[in-house]
Scaffold this active site. Structure first.
Site, PDB file in Angstrom:
ATOM      1  N   ARG A   1     -18.009  11.445   9.654  1.00  0.00           N
ATOM      2  CA  ARG A   1     -16.497  11.640   9.421  1.00  0.00           C
ATOM      3  C   ARG A   1     -16.265  10.702   8.516  1.00  0.00           C
ATOM      4  NH1 ARG A   1     -12.211   8.261   9.237  1.00  0.00           N
ATOM      5  NH2 ARG A   1     -13.166   7.062  10.995  1.00  0.00           N
TER       6      ARG A   1
ATOM      7  N   HIS B   1     -16.712  -2.826  12.683  1.00  0.00           N
ATOM      8  CA  HIS B   1     -17.140  -1.758  11.798  1.00  0.00           C
ATOM      9  C   HIS B   1     -16.844  -2.354  10.253  1.00  0.00           C
ATOM     10  CE1 HIS B   1     -15.621   2.650  10.405  1.00  0.00           C
ATOM     11  NE2 HIS B   1     -15.464   1.877   9.308  1.00  0.00           N
TER      12      HIS B   1
ATOM     13  N   ASN C   1     -19.300   2.188   4.339  1.00  0.00           N
ATOM     14  CA  ASN C   1     -19.893   1.512   5.412  1.00  0.00           C
ATOM     15  C   ASN C   1     -21.012   0.628   5.067  1.00  0.00           C
ATOM     16  OD1 ASN C   1     -18.058   3.879   6.198  1.00  0.00           O
ATOM     17  ND2 ASN C   1     -17.883   2.573   7.859  1.00  0.00           N
TER      18      ASN C   1
ATOM     19  N   CYS D   1     -12.436   4.048   0.839  1.00  0.00           N
ATOM     20  CA  CYS D   1     -11.035   3.832   0.972  1.00  0.00           C
ATOM     21  C   CYS D   1     -10.243   4.265  -0.224  1.00  0.00           C
ATOM     22  CB  CYS D   1     -10.854   2.463   1.670  1.00  0.00           C
ATOM     23  SG  CYS D   1      -9.086   2.531   1.908  1.00  0.00           S
TER      24      CYS D   1
HETATM   25 ZN    ZN Z   1     -14.385   2.645   7.734  1.00  0.00          ZN
END
Ligand code: ZN
Length: 326
Positions: A17, A209, A251, A242
């Protein structure tokens, strides 16, 4: 720094995702299904399979329903998806999702940029999703973006973060994820934030996260775990991005985090060799080099052959030694 002493940690995979939504190449549905099925065998507690956002908003994940219907669900693994609003929640319910992951930012500027709504508007919309989830008996996790800083506003006050957390706690969500959306967190800050939220809402399921934008992802992970966080989001190969922060990288990489935590004595429940092999498959799917390191370097105890002329080196060393002794 403390040894893990077998402390059980729960690992959540978000590559399919958080990762895939930013990939320029559309990953074919067959490949997504095959990857999720492979990930399901590796020891994850949770896999964030897809997003039920509008297809035109995130075309990379336009096949969410089909992926959810075709994956082989393994008992014990929670299959979650991002749910932006009531319409998305209805689609997620039709896909028999195990959990709704709802998202908003604690920064007004980031929320407006990313979700085109004020935080109050987002909260009102998400409150409807939580109400629907309650009627359907589906647990809800909230991922709060920019908890450790906003790329446009800078520092976000802890009191602001706690204020939003309190409001979601009142709604009755099961868990909250503290997202370092653009890699602004640093270890002592992580420790302070985690200490504060765990003390305030000990019954909520907390997840951390981290993005590795400034190379602090692994250090932040250790800080979070030592503060008592037991659930961690990460992405295979470190994929993800992002759009509102130049240079933002993915990540923290699953193989890098799991390797580190296992070395430190934590019980991640993960098959690290299997993760590294899955990262290889992922690299061929996304068709660019992954940012993870353990996928290239291997386990710290991976043994490498000495140089080709090693025997000559030994012979010369011995000869020198004999000469000196003579
Ligand atoms: Zn993230």
């Amino acid at each position: 720094m403390k040894a893990g002493n077998g402390t059980r940690l729960l690992i959540n995979e978000v590559a399919t995702r958080d990762g895939f939504q930013m990939e320029s190449r559309f990953i074919p549905t067959d490949d997504k299904v095959a990857l999720v099925d492979r990930l399901s065998t590796l020891g994850y507690a949770k896999i964030e399979v897809t997003s039920f956002t509008l297809a035109k908003a995130i075309p990379a994940l336009r096949d969410g329903e089909e992926v959810m219907h075709r994956i082989a669900r393994r008992p014990g693994v929670v299959y979650t998806a991002l749910v932006p609003n009531v319409r998305g929640a209805e689609r997620a319910l039709e896909s028999r999702i195990d959990e709704f992951n709802i998202v908003m930012s604690v920064s007004e500027t980031h929320n407006l940029s990313n979700l085109r709504m004020t935080r109050e508007q987002s909260f009102a919309q998400l409150a409807e999703v939580v109400a629907l989830a309650k009627r359907a008996d589906v647990p809800v996790n909230v991922s709060l973006s920019c908890v450790f800083g906003c790329p446009m506003e800078g520092e976000v006050l802890l009191s602001v973060v706690l204020g939003w957390i309190d409001r979601f706690a009142v709604l009755g969500v099961q868990g909250i994820t503290l997202c370092d959306t653009t890699g602004m967190a640093y270890p002592t800050q992580v420790q302070a934030v985690c200490d504060a939220v765990l003390a305030r809402h000990p019954a909520l399921e907390w997840t951390a996260h981290f993005h590795n934008t400034r190379g602090m992802g692994l250090a932040n992970t250790v800080a979070a775990v030592e503060a008592g966080i037991r659930r961690l989001d990460m992405s295979l190969g470190g994929i993800g991005d992002c759009p509102y922060a130049p240079g933002a990288t993915g990540n923290v990489a699953t193989e890098d985090v799991v390797h580190m935590l296992q070395c430190m004595g934590y019980d991640t429940g993960m098959n690290l060799d299997g993760v590294v092999a899955a990262a290889e498959q992922l690299e061929s799917l996304v068709q660019h080099e992954l940012s993870s390191q353990v996928s290239r370097a291997g386990h710290r105890l991976t043994r490498h052959a000495p140089p080709a002329d090693f025997n000559d080196i030994v012979e010369r060393a011995n000869a020198r030694l004999q000469k000196e002794q003579a």
